[in-house]
Every structure is written in structure tokens, then in C-alpha cells.
Enzyme design. Structure first.
Site, PDB file in Angstrom:
ATOM      1  CE1 TYR A 159      -3.870   2.486   1.156  1.00 20.34           C
ATOM      2  CE2 TYR A 159      -1.892   3.640   2.270  1.00 20.34           C
ATOM      3  CZ  TYR A 159      -3.213   3.492   1.371  1.00 20.34           C
ATOM      4  OH  TYR A 159      -3.924   4.664   1.753  1.00 20.34           O
ATOM      5  CD  GLU A 197      -6.054   4.521  -1.198  1.00 23.13           C
ATOM      6  OE1 GLU A 197      -6.163   4.745   0.113  1.00 23.13           O
ATOM      7  OE2 GLU A 197      -6.846   4.093  -2.068  1.00 23.13           O
TER       8      GLU A 197
END
Length: 386
Positions: free
Chosen positions: A109, A197
Site C-alpha cells: 500500500y 493512493e
């Protein structure tokens, strides 16, 4: 402003961030042709909506043949995708992204965010890619590392080393991660992001690192200088009320309640919503008309509130500083008379020129209630809106 995954992938590709090959499709035949062009054994069919959690909601499917890709696309197009981010009303799928499948070995992530406390950029990295970062933060916070970058100094080597060393990545992956972060940081400044993101950022069996997904949010106040980004805006994905409000420069966010709020100042707007909830009501919106709103601005704000069929009452809560109470009062009266007020209206005024404002309201002939204070106003509008 948010954009779709396929648009995010285009920006990644144009700025040196590696992504798998893929094509946009708006029909089954386009999807079948896209997989044939990709020449892959497995294709991923991804619903294009402004929301996360698509996979869990059936918005991400694997196809092993072009014919299956066509079938899955036809099933997905037109469906209402309901995720934890869409709310119960969901999002209509109008197009899909057909992407070549990847042989994934690891999932990470990675996100870059505006940090208002430090007036800098926070880079968040975790070994737990593919999961909701909130869940990771709650259950395994040691698997998240955050570094803060001062834009006046810029991204430095120690930032990159902290990300790689902090979670014990193998050296080849540290180098690839550093290259990705460098390009993302340049993008973040170049395009005026508020949030960027990648979940997941994957390492394949071949050792390649790809951005397998991309979510991007941009600073609305900077769109005037980001014409390349502004044209990517998809109005079908946005709340009609918010689109209309943006035309008048109003800070508006639509909610699911039935009490319309017209407030000056973001902090007071948040407090207003809280006190409405405290007394058992549900706000229909966040609406900040700003400190220097004119009578015309107030009228436009009322027009937005009254266009919402769910609104059963309006609470005007103004603390006059730069914004004068008499200006607000004149705007309220003009808007109510011109637009036709069909729901209860409670007005609380305090601050600069408050007596003049109250006099204007009292002499308006309108069926409105002047509140003594914020708590009184909230209680009255909650009662009237039921």
C-alpha cells in the site's frame, strides 16, 4: 475532484509510474476486442466508479477468454455497485477498464497525502496491500510507516531509505519503490493533489513493480491552473447538488438528512451539524457560504437547499464577523420571497450588526422563527422538520 482508475493509470503512465496495459470499454464488444489487443491469458474487468471496495462488491472480475470478457462486461455495465464508500444508493457502472492480468507475488500500500498539521506531504507505506488501510492501522499499526516531507526542502534520500528499511524490504524492491515514490512526489506537486493512493502496489513473479490501482483526489481550488485535470471530471459520478453549488463558488457537500444548513465558516458548519444530530435530527448538507458572502450568494445557497426534495426544514446559523448579519438577513428575505419558501425556516444570528439583521427578519412578513442561540435553533428546526 476525483477521477476514475483508467484516468489515473494514464497519468501514471505519462509520468513514469509503471502500470499494466489496459483499455477502456463501454460495451461488451469493446471489452472483447480490448482483451484480444492485450493478448493476455487473463484479463481483469474493472467497474469504473468513484468508490473503493469494488472487488468485494462484484466490480472486479477475471476473464480467461475474450468471449468471457465480453460476457462479464455486459453483466457489469448498468449494474448498481454498492460499496462501503458509495452508501446504500450505490453507483451506476457506465464503463469498465480491461487490464492485463498480473502474476502477483507481493502487494503493498502506498499513498501521498496533504498533511495540514505540518503543511507538508505525508507518504504512507504498508506491506499490507490490498486491504483497507483503516483496518491495517487498527489491527497491525506496526506494518505502516509514515514519513513527512517539507515541500520547501523536497523529497530526500533519507525519506526513501526510511520507507524501504523501515519495513525490511529486499534491496531490489527498495530501489523500485524509491523510483516509484520519486515520480509520485513530482506528480503530487505538479498536479496539485490532495490525495494519491495506490492499493495495491504489486511486485510480480517476474520482479516488476506495478501500480495495480490508482485513486486520485485534486485540490478544487487549484483546478483553474490544471486544465489537463479539469477535463477529466465526470459529472455523472458527482452529486447534482454539489455540481450546482460549485458554479456559485459555494462549499457544499450533500448528505442524507432532511435539515438544510446554511452557515458561514467551516468550523461553525461542523458544529451546526453536530448539534442537529445531538437533538435527534439529520443534516442534509454541509454548506459554508464563506466570510464575505453577498446577498446574491445567500440567494444561490437557498436555491441549492430548496432544490433538494429531502429537505423538510432549513436552519440558518450565522456568526457575523467579516460577514454582517444584516447582509445575511437581506439575502434570506430576498431568497425566500423570490424562490418561495415551502419548508420551515429557523434563523440564528449573532455578531456584527445583529440587531439590524433581526429587525430585517422581523419586518419581512415571512413565516420564520428567530432563534435565541444555536442550541435553541437546532431544537426548533429538528422539531419542525419532523
Amino acid at each position: 475532484m476525483n477521477i476514475h482508475e483508467y484516468q489515473a493509470k494514464l497519468l501514471f503512465r505519462n509520468n513514469g509510474v509503471p502500470v499494466p496495459d489496459g483499455f477502456l470499454a463501454a460495451s461488451g464488444i469493446e471489452a472483447e476486442f480490448a482483451m484480444r489487443r492485450l493478448g493476455c491469458d487473463v484479463a481483469v474487468v474493472k467497474a469504473q466508479v468513484h468508490a473503493g471496495g469494488r472487488g468485494k462488491a462484484g466490480g472486479v472480475k477475471l476473464a480467461k477468454t475474450p468471449e468471457e470478457c465480453r460476457k462479464l462486461t455486459e453483466e457489469m455495465l448498468g449494474m448498481t455497485l454498492v460499496t462501503h464508500q458509495t452508501g446504500p444508493e450505490g453507483k451506476l457502472v457506465r464503463k469498465v477498464y480491461i487490464e492485463a492480468g498480473s502474476k502477483i507475488e507481493k502487494e503493498y500500500y502506498l499513498a501521498l497525502l496533504m498533511d495540514r498539521e505540518t503543511a507538508g506531504v505525508s507518504i504512507m507505506f504498508s506491506t499490507e496491500g490490498g486491504m483497507d488501510i483503516e483496518e491495517v492501522a487498527e489491527k497491525t499499526p506496526e506494518k505502516i510507516i509514515v514519513v513527512n516531507v517539507d515541500p520547501t526542502v523536497g523529497l530526500q534520500g533519507h525519506h526513501l531509505r526510511s520507507l524501504g528499511f523501515g519495513l525490511d524490504l529486499p534491496k531490489p524492491e527498495q530501489k523500485k519503490l524509491a523510483a516509484v515514490v520519486k515520480n509520485l512526489y513530482k506528480m503530487f506537486l505538479k498536479y496539485d493533489y490532495s490525495m494519491l493512493e495506490i492499493n495495491p502496489l504489486v511486485v510480480t513473479e517476474e520482479g516488476d513493480m506495478f501500480a495495480l490501482d490508482g485513486k486520485m483526489g485534486f485540490d478544487d481550488n487549484a483546478l483553474y491552473r490544471q486544465k489537463e485535470i479539469e477535463v477529466m471530471r465526470d459529472f455523472d459520478e458527482e452529486d447534482e447538488r454539489e455540481i450546482e453549488a460549485s458554479k456559485y463558488g459555494l462549499s457544499y457537500i450533500g448528505l442524507d438528512g432532511n435539515i438544510g444548513c446554511l452557515v458561514n465558516g467551516a468550523g461553525l458548519a461542523m458544529a451546526t451539524m453536530d448539534i442537529i444530530k445531538h437533538y435527534g435530527g439529520d443534516p442534509a448538507n454541509f454548506l459554508d457560504v464563506g466570510g464575505g458572502a453577498s446577498q446574491e450568494t445567500v440567494k444561490n445557497a437557498f436555491m441549492i437547499l430548496l432544490s433538494d426534495e429531502k429537505v423538510k426544514g432549513i436552519f440558518v446559523n450565522i456568526f457575523g464577523g467579516i460577514m454582517k448579519c444584516d447582509v445575511i438577513a437581506n439575502g434570506v428575505v430576498a431568497a425566500a420571497k423570490e424562490l418561495g419558501l415551502s419548508v420551515p425556516l429557523v434563523v440564528r444570528l449573532a455578531g456584527t450588526n445583529v440587531e439590524e439583521g433581526k429587525k430585517i427578519l422581523n419586518e419581512s412578513g415571512l413565516n420564520l422563527i428567530a432563534a435565541e442561540d444555536m442550541a435553541d435553533g437546532a431544537q426548533q428546526i429538528v422539531k419542525l422538520s419532523k
